[in-house]
Design a protein around this motif. Structure first.
Motif, PDB file in Angstrom:
ATOM      1  N   VAL A  40       0.853  -1.198   0.000  1.00 10.06           N
ATOM      2  CA  VAL A  40       0.000   0.000   0.000  1.00 10.06           C
ATOM      3  C   VAL A  40       0.886   1.245   0.000  1.00 10.06           C
ATOM      4  CG1 VAL A  40      -1.812   1.259   1.226  1.00 10.06           C
ATOM      5  CG2 VAL A  40      -1.874  -1.249   1.131  1.00 10.06           C
ATOM      6  N   LYS A  42       0.031   4.419  -0.676  1.00  6.70           N
ATOM      7  CA  LYS A  42      -0.628   5.726  -0.445  1.00  6.70           C
ATOM      8  C   LYS A  42       0.257   6.603   0.436  1.00  6.70           C
ATOM      9  CE  LYS A  42      -3.199   4.159   3.608  1.00  6.70           C
ATOM     10  NZ  LYS A  42      -4.422   3.511   4.083  1.00  6.70           N
ATOM     11  N   ASN A  63      -5.440   4.474  -2.266  1.00  5.79           N
ATOM     12  CA  ASN A  63      -6.808   4.682  -1.793  1.00  5.79           C
ATOM     13  C   ASN A  63      -7.464   5.943  -2.347  1.00  5.79           C
ATOM     14  OD1 ASN A  63      -5.349   6.485  -0.262  1.00  5.79           O
ATOM     15  ND2 ASN A  63      -6.576   6.179   1.599  1.00  5.79           N
ATOM     16  N   ILE A  87      -8.048   0.581  -3.300  1.00  6.11           N
ATOM     17  CA  ILE A  87      -8.496   0.016  -2.016  1.00  6.11           C
ATOM     18  C   ILE A  87      -9.282   1.012  -1.171  1.00  6.11           C
ATOM     19  CG2 ILE A  87      -6.603  -1.674  -1.932  1.00  6.11           C
ATOM     20  CD1 ILE A  87      -5.222   0.194   0.107  1.00  6.11           C
ATOM     21  N   ILE A 181     -12.316  -4.365   6.014  1.00  8.90           N
ATOM     22  CA  ILE A 181     -11.403  -3.658   6.933  1.00  8.90           C
ATOM     23  C   ILE A 181     -12.003  -3.783   8.330  1.00  8.90           C
ATOM     24  CG2 ILE A 181     -10.252  -1.467   7.462  1.00  8.90           C
ATOM     25  CD1 ILE A 181     -11.024  -0.495   4.638  1.00  8.90           C
ATOM     26  N   MET A 221      -3.902  -6.412   7.315  1.00 12.83           N
ATOM     27  CA  MET A 221      -3.054  -5.254   7.090  1.00 12.83           C
ATOM     28  C   MET A 221      -1.774  -5.450   7.911  1.00 12.83           C
ATOM     29  SD  MET A 221      -6.302  -2.590   6.791  1.00 12.83           S
ATOM     30  CE  MET A 221      -5.642  -1.359   7.822  1.00 12.83           C
ATOM     31  N   ARG A 237      -3.005  -6.531   2.491  1.00 11.71           N
ATOM     32  CA  ARG A 237      -2.705  -5.161   2.079  1.00 11.71           C
ATOM     33  C   ARG A 237      -1.824  -4.510   3.143  1.00 11.71           C
ATOM     34  NH1 ARG A 237      -8.367  -5.633   2.616  1.00 11.71           N
ATOM     35  NH2 ARG A 237      -8.154  -4.148   4.317  1.00 11.71           N
ATOM     36  N   LEU A 238      -0.545  -4.357   2.819  1.00  8.73           N
ATOM     37  CA  LEU A 238       0.397  -3.865   3.828  1.00  8.73           C
ATOM     38  C   LEU A 238       1.010  -2.527   3.426  1.00  8.73           C
ATOM     39  CD1 LEU A 238       0.004  -6.752   4.798  1.00  8.73           C
ATOM     40  CD2 LEU A 238       2.467  -6.952   5.080  1.00  8.73           C
ATOM     41  N   GLY A 239       0.859  -1.549   4.283  1.00  8.77           N
ATOM     42  CA  GLY A 239       1.474  -0.244   4.076  1.00  8.77           C
ATOM     43  C   GLY A 239       2.657  -0.035   5.007  1.00  8.77           C
ATOM     44  N   ARG A 240       2.354   0.224   6.283  1.00  2.00           N
ATOM     45  CA  ARG A 240       3.406   0.583   7.245  1.00  2.00           C
ATOM     46  C   ARG A 240       4.482  -0.482   7.384  1.00  2.00           C
ATOM     47  NH1 ARG A 240       0.912   0.408  12.017  1.00  2.00           N
ATOM     48  NH2 ARG A 240      -0.764  -0.668  10.923  1.00  2.00           N
ATOM     49  N   ARG A 246       3.319   6.385   8.102  1.00  3.74           N
ATOM     50  CA  ARG A 246       2.905   7.445   7.191  1.00  3.74           C
ATOM     51  C   ARG A 246       2.858   8.778   7.900  1.00  3.74           C
ATOM     52  NH1 ARG A 246      -0.161   3.129   5.476  1.00  3.74           N
ATOM     53  NH2 ARG A 246      -1.752   3.526   7.031  1.00  3.74           N
TER      54      ARG A 246
HETATM   55  C1  PLP Z   1      -3.956   2.180   4.376  1.00  2.00           C
HETATM   56  C2  PLP Z   1      -4.672   0.923   4.083  1.00  2.00           C
HETATM   57  C3  PLP Z   1      -4.047  -0.333   4.262  1.00  2.00           C
HETATM   58  C4  PLP Z   1      -2.649  -0.486   4.811  1.00  2.00           C
HETATM   59  O1  PLP Z   1      -2.636  -0.200   6.159  1.00  2.00           O
HETATM   60  P1  PLP Z   1      -1.304  -0.452   7.043  1.00  2.00           P
HETATM   61  O2  PLP Z   1      -1.828  -0.399   8.419  1.00  2.00           O
HETATM   62  O3  PLP Z   1      -0.388   0.665   6.694  1.00  2.00           O
HETATM   63  O4  PLP Z   1      -0.769  -1.775   6.646  1.00  2.00           O
HETATM   64  C5  PLP Z   1      -4.768  -1.462   3.950  1.00  2.00           C
HETATM   65  N1  PLP Z   1      -6.025  -1.394   3.476  1.00  2.00           N
HETATM   66  C6  PLP Z   1      -6.651  -0.222   3.268  1.00  2.00           C
HETATM   67  C7  PLP Z   1      -8.035  -0.218   2.742  1.00  2.00           C
HETATM   68  C8  PLP Z   1      -6.004   0.973   3.581  1.00  2.00           C
HETATM   69  O5  PLP Z   1      -6.643   2.134   3.393  1.00  2.00           O
END
Ligand code: PLP
Length: 246
Positions: A40, A42, A63, A87, A181, A221, A237-240, A246
């Protein structure tokens, strides 16, 4: 220590995440290859995406259409085009651009949006893969088709079923499964009941509409992806965990 958002550690973090995905898959008697990691990106720059691509990552999640469009454009020169997943909540006035930009729209959360995407896909001569985002927690801040409590909620499930029946007739959409989510929580295990509700919903939908494809469960996540894998997530779905805070 919280992970920083610099580029240097992206490859290392991805390597560690892949090891955790493999371990979680094996604990659940699953194949790691059946789990797609969506990075992710974003709020992060095209250079962050490049660093992840260099480390072997090819699927990214955004997103917001307005943020994704210039980012995707800035990455046209990559030797292989990454796959982009939408997403976040999608407004119907951005539906056309979303159809143009994304390989999978995970966040289809209403019949009206589905109909709009179908129309734009038709106009563009495309068939768009989608997931249906379902809110199984009832948390009001969450987008998604409302199904608090899952399939045991007969009234809400009857309503959702009517909408799904209609969505499955839209010729330019290709339903591939579900996304959710869960509510924000301290403990990864707190997400499990919601992941389970989504999995049970998928099983029931596959029984009722076996002609459709319900393969994908997008859930999990940075903090709870191993729990999601144990509940049969096919997309996490992995961001951090990849890019840092962020
Ligand atoms: C931001 C987001 C993620 C990632 O979240 P992290 O906590 O950073 O892994 C996953 N899914 C959706 C829908 C998001 O908006």
């Amino acid at each position: 220590m919280k992970p920083d958002s610099s580029l240097q550690n992206i490859a290392l973090r991805l390597e560690q995440i892949h090891a955790r995905i493999t371990a979680a898959a094996h604990r659940a008697a699953r194949h790691p290859a059946d789990i797609t990691l969506v990075a992710v990106s974003k709020t992060h720059s095209p250079d962050h995406v490049r660093a992840a691509v260099a480390a072997g990552c090819y699927t990214f999640g955004e997103n917001r259409v307005q943020e994704a469009a210039p980012k995707i454009a800035a990455l046209q020169d990559l030797p292989r085009r990454p796959r982009w997943h939408m997403i976040g909540h999608l407004q119907r006035n951005k539906a056309r651009l979303a159809v143009e930009l994304f390989d999978l729209i995970q966040s289809v959360d209403s019949l009206r949006l589905a109909e709009s995407l179908n129309q734009h896909a038709h106009d563009l001569g495309r068939r768009v893969p989608i997931l249906l985002q379902v809110n199984v927690s009832g948390e009001v801040s969450k987008e998604g088709f409302a199904l608090p409590g899952g399939i045991a909620n007969h009234a809400a499930y009857a309503q959702l079923s009517t909408e799904i029946e209609r969505i499955l007739t839209l010729p330019n959409l290709e339903v591939r499964g579900l996304m959710t989510i869960p509510p924000l929580a301290e403990e990864p295990e707190a997400s499990r009941p919601y992941f389970r509700l989504l999995r049970e919903l998928r099983t029931d939908l596959a029984r009722r509409w076996p002609q459709a494809n319900w393969r994908d469960l997008s859930m999990g996540m940075s903090d709870d992806f191993e729990v999601a894998i144990s509940e049969e997530a096919t997309i996490i779905r992995l961001g951090r965990a990849i890019f840092g805070e962020r």
